[in-house]
Design a protein around this motif. Sequence first.
Motif, mmCIF file in Angstrom:
data_model
loop_
_atom_site.group_PDB
_atom_site.id
_atom_site.type_symbol
_atom_site.label_atom_id
_atom_site.label_comp_id
_atom_site.label_asym_id
_atom_site.label_seq_id
_atom_site.Cartn_x
_atom_site.Cartn_y
_atom_site.Cartn_z
ATOM 1 N N GLN A 189 0.812 -1.211 0.000
ATOM 2 C CA GLN A 189 0.000 0.000 0.000
ATOM 3 C C GLN A 189 0.855 1.275 0.000
ATOM 4 O OE1 GLN A 189 -3.515 -0.021 2.679
ATOM 5 N NE2 GLN A 189 -2.752 -1.982 3.369
ATOM 6 N N ARG A 190 2.147 1.119 -0.207
ATOM 7 C CA ARG A 190 3.051 2.271 -0.074
ATOM 8 C C ARG A 190 2.748 3.382 -1.078
ATOM 9 N NH1 ARG A 190 8.631 0.754 -3.170
ATOM 10 N NH2 ARG A 190 7.760 -0.713 -4.651
ATOM 11 N N PHE A 191 2.080 3.058 -2.187
ATOM 12 C CA PHE A 191 1.765 4.079 -3.181
ATOM 13 C C PHE A 191 1.048 5.263 -2.550
ATOM 14 C CE2 PHE A 191 -1.249 5.859 -6.309
ATOM 15 C CZ PHE A 191 -0.355 6.285 -7.281
ATOM 16 N N PHE A 192 0.187 4.993 -1.557
ATOM 17 C CA PHE A 192 -0.627 6.045 -0.945
ATOM 18 C C PHE A 192 0.074 6.730 0.238
ATOM 19 C CE2 PHE A 192 -3.435 2.963 -2.903
ATOM 20 C CZ PHE A 192 -4.293 3.769 -3.636
ATOM 21 N N ALA A 193 1.241 6.236 0.643
ATOM 22 C CA ALA A 193 1.888 6.718 1.859
ATOM 23 C C ALA A 193 2.768 7.934 1.586
ATOM 24 C CB ALA A 193 2.737 5.610 2.475
ATOM 25 N N PRO A 194 2.982 8.777 2.609
ATOM 26 C CA PRO A 194 3.903 9.910 2.450
ATOM 27 C C PRO A 194 5.331 9.409 2.229
ATOM 28 C CG PRO A 194 2.549 10.139 4.433
ATOM 29 C CD PRO A 194 2.356 8.744 3.935
ATOM 30 N N VAL A 195 6.092 10.162 1.461
ATOM 31 C CA VAL A 195 7.496 9.825 1.233
ATOM 32 C C VAL A 195 8.291 10.134 2.506
ATOM 33 C CG1 VAL A 195 9.534 10.398 -0.165
ATOM 34 C CG2 VAL A 195 7.286 10.243 -1.228
ATOM 35 N N ASN A 196 9.400 9.407 2.704
ATOM 36 C CA ASN A 196 10.311 9.623 3.831
ATOM 37 C C ASN A 196 9.635 9.370 5.181
ATOM 38 O OD1 ASN A 196 12.386 10.404 2.057
ATOM 39 N ND2 ASN A 196 11.659 12.512 2.056
ATOM 40 N N GLY A 216 -11.044 5.043 -1.557
ATOM 41 C CA GLY A 216 -10.636 3.642 -1.569
ATOM 42 C C GLY A 216 -10.275 3.097 -2.930
ATOM 43 N N LEU A 217 -9.880 3.945 -3.867
ATOM 44 C CA LEU A 217 -9.482 3.448 -5.179
ATOM 45 C C LEU A 217 -8.174 2.677 -5.087
ATOM 46 C CD1 LEU A 217 -11.680 5.446 -6.126
ATOM 47 C CD2 LEU A 217 -10.229 5.947 -8.098
ATOM 48 N N THR A 218 -7.993 1.729 -5.989
ATOM 49 C CA THR A 218 -6.744 0.987 -6.043
ATOM 50 C C THR A 218 -5.657 1.861 -6.662
ATOM 51 O OG1 THR A 218 -7.183 0.114 -8.239
ATOM 52 C CG2 THR A 218 -7.980 -1.177 -6.364
ATOM 53 N N GLU A 219 -4.420 1.420 -6.480
ATOM 54 C CA GLU A 219 -3.281 2.123 -7.079
ATOM 55 C C GLU A 219 -3.462 2.246 -8.589
ATOM 56 O OE1 GLU A 219 1.470 1.205 -7.833
ATOM 57 O OE2 GLU A 219 0.491 0.416 -6.026
ATOM 58 N N GLN A 220 -3.887 1.154 -9.238
ATOM 59 C CA GLN A 220 -4.048 1.158 -10.690
ATOM 60 C C GLN A 220 -5.125 2.145 -11.115
ATOM 61 O OE1 GLN A 220 -2.020 -0.416 -12.542
ATOM 62 N NE2 GLN A 220 -2.923 -0.317 -14.589
ATOM 63 N N ALA A 221 -6.228 2.190 -10.371
ATOM 64 C CA ALA A 221 -7.316 3.106 -10.718
ATOM 65 C C ALA A 221 -6.875 4.558 -10.575
ATOM 66 C CB ALA A 221 -8.530 2.832 -9.834
ATOM 67 N N VAL A 222 -6.108 4.854 -9.535
ATOM 68 C CA VAL A 222 -5.610 6.217 -9.333
ATOM 69 C C VAL A 222 -4.718 6.632 -10.501
ATOM 70 C CG1 VAL A 222 -4.107 7.666 -7.901
ATOM 71 C CG2 VAL A 222 -5.773 6.151 -6.819
ATOM 72 N N LYS A 223 -3.815 5.750 -10.894
ATOM 73 C CA LYS A 223 -2.914 6.065 -12.008
ATOM 74 C C LYS A 223 -3.696 6.276 -13.305
ATOM 75 C CE LYS A 223 1.107 3.639 -10.121
ATOM 76 N NZ LYS A 223 2.005 2.456 -10.227
ATOM 77 N N THR A 224 -4.716 5.436 -13.520
ATOM 78 C CA THR A 224 -5.533 5.573 -14.721
ATOM 79 C C THR A 224 -6.267 6.904 -14.736
ATOM 80 O OG1 THR A 224 -5.825 3.172 -14.910
ATOM 81 C CG2 THR A 224 -7.451 4.560 -16.015
ATOM 82 N N SER A 257 5.913 4.217 -8.023
ATOM 83 C CA SER A 257 5.512 3.414 -6.867
ATOM 84 C C SER A 257 4.947 4.272 -5.738
ATOM 85 C CB SER A 257 6.714 2.623 -6.333
ATOM 86 O OG SER A 257 7.739 3.504 -5.928
ATOM 87 N N ARG A 258 5.027 5.604 -5.859
ATOM 88 C CA ARG A 258 4.494 6.496 -4.819
ATOM 89 C C ARG A 258 3.659 7.592 -5.471
ATOM 90 N NH1 ARG A 258 7.627 5.233 -0.182
ATOM 91 N NH2 ARG A 258 6.282 6.574 1.035
ATOM 92 N N MET A 259 2.466 7.825 -4.949
ATOM 93 C CA MET A 259 1.585 8.843 -5.511
ATOM 94 C C MET A 259 2.198 10.234 -5.395
ATOM 95 S SD MET A 259 -2.492 9.510 -5.015
ATOM 96 C CE MET A 259 -2.490 9.707 -3.236
ATOM 97 N N GLU A 260 2.872 10.482 -4.292
ATOM 98 C CA GLU A 260 3.469 11.804 -4.092
ATOM 99 C C GLU A 260 4.478 12.130 -5.189
ATOM 100 O OE1 GLU A 260 6.166 14.007 -0.684
ATOM 101 O OE2 GLU A 260 4.690 12.514 -0.060
#
Length: 514
Positions: free
Chosen positions: A275-282, A341-349, A387-390
């Motif tokens: 789930q790290r895609f949604f987490a803050p960096v560092n 609650g979207l998945t990582e793939q849905a967010v990227k799309t 791998s990270r949304m931020e």
Amino acid sequence: MYRVMIVDDEPLIREGLQTIVEWESYGFEVAATAADGLDALSSFNEMQIDLVIADIRMPGMDGLKLIEALRRQDKHCHILISSGYADFEYAKRAIEFKVDGYILKPVEEEDLIGYLEQIRAELDKRSEQHQFLQNEVERHREVLIQTLLNGSHLKPDAMDARAGQLQMNWKSYQVALVVPDDQAEGSKGAAELKRILSRIMERHKTGVAFTHDQYTGILLSDAYRSDDALQRLSELMEPELRSVRGGITIAIGAPEVHLGQIKSSFDEALQFVKQRFFAPVNRVLSRWTTPALSGTPDKKDRAEIDIESYTGQLFYAMDVGNKQSMAHLIGQAGREMTESGLTEQAVKTNYAQMVATALNRIIERYPELKSAGQETIAWVATLYGHSRMEMLQREIIGRLDAVIDSLGEADSDTLVKKMVDFIERNYSDHLKLETLAEIFNYNSAYLGKLFKNYTGEYFNTYLDKVRIKNARKLLEEGLKVYQVAERVGYTNVDYFHTKFKKYIGMSPSAYKNK
């Protein structure tokens, strides 16, 4: 470099020994000096000293008593004693303490070099043996860890015995996974990461580095249960992990009391990695620092997110050159998608759709951007590799900032002049004063007053007049009334009829016939 301590009550001799040879050339560095035995013993306890050069006669604790005390603490430390001819018989007593040599004062460079070469050879050999044994222990430790993570179990007595053999009888066992954010690093990056983690663990004596499946991690010998504790762990590892290209993610499971339970800690850490895609960096990911990253991470269908609305606002922000508003929209969209609650793939799309559509509209508006814009649209596909949304958001903002810059700065246009130009270009859209206020970062009521003072018209009245002006042209071209209404931004034909008659004095049909 091996570390040397010089002990002598005469300052000139201490200084002279530090300069008599180029210590680094022989693999040594002078790490400490002391004026007497007590001083030396105190420094020895604080530092990892490999060689002590001590005068045989000193006030207080003399050389022999110092050597005796050193031997009680470290049987392997190398020792050279120095003294004048008169102390030769006295110095013989030092032999029983296994000193490496006896140097007469004044010390000759050749004599000292000879001893240094001899001692370095012994230290190198001992270091190699120690490293070999350490590698063997590390290898057996990793085999045990992998066995347990694969789900195998040992009987409690056998587990305790094995842990004792491998010096792993710890108070707790906690798994931390360390994952490169650059997914292109591959196996080569994983091997280097394992070496870095092994160095950190050996230096700080805090656990064991291991690999399992495609993951690299550490089994920690201390429990980290709070944000502050995890921050200390991150700071301990950060200096060396800084060299990993693209950055890293650290995810940690809960500590376990028994070695045989580490799979539970590993599985928890793995969930945070996924789930790290949604987490803050560092930030270290754990149940204490990141209680919920995504509402329903396994959800396949998109939640009800109005991507079209975000896309339209993104286009408007780019069209008027408002970078701040554009960045705000990118961040706001991410927060809403995460909370839904979207998945990582849905967010990227969704992000890819927003950016590509907004860029296409910009290219239609500014044909001179066609070449650069098409390259940027092709770049959109790379968003799926983040791998990270931020980091994905930062790249989008950077790319779109460059597009805005290529549009150039407005010369001396005022805020309202930009609004007027914007209306002239986008009158067929569903425009509202509130929308423009958000794009331009102004209070809508205040912006409405500025607009009225500049144009002499209220915003809605001005928009209607622009639409009707363009409707007249389309009617003169022969389009049907319902087609014209739709083209200029009126979804209801009757409403269009009313507005047209209000400003022109006749119906659209009558105007067309005339």
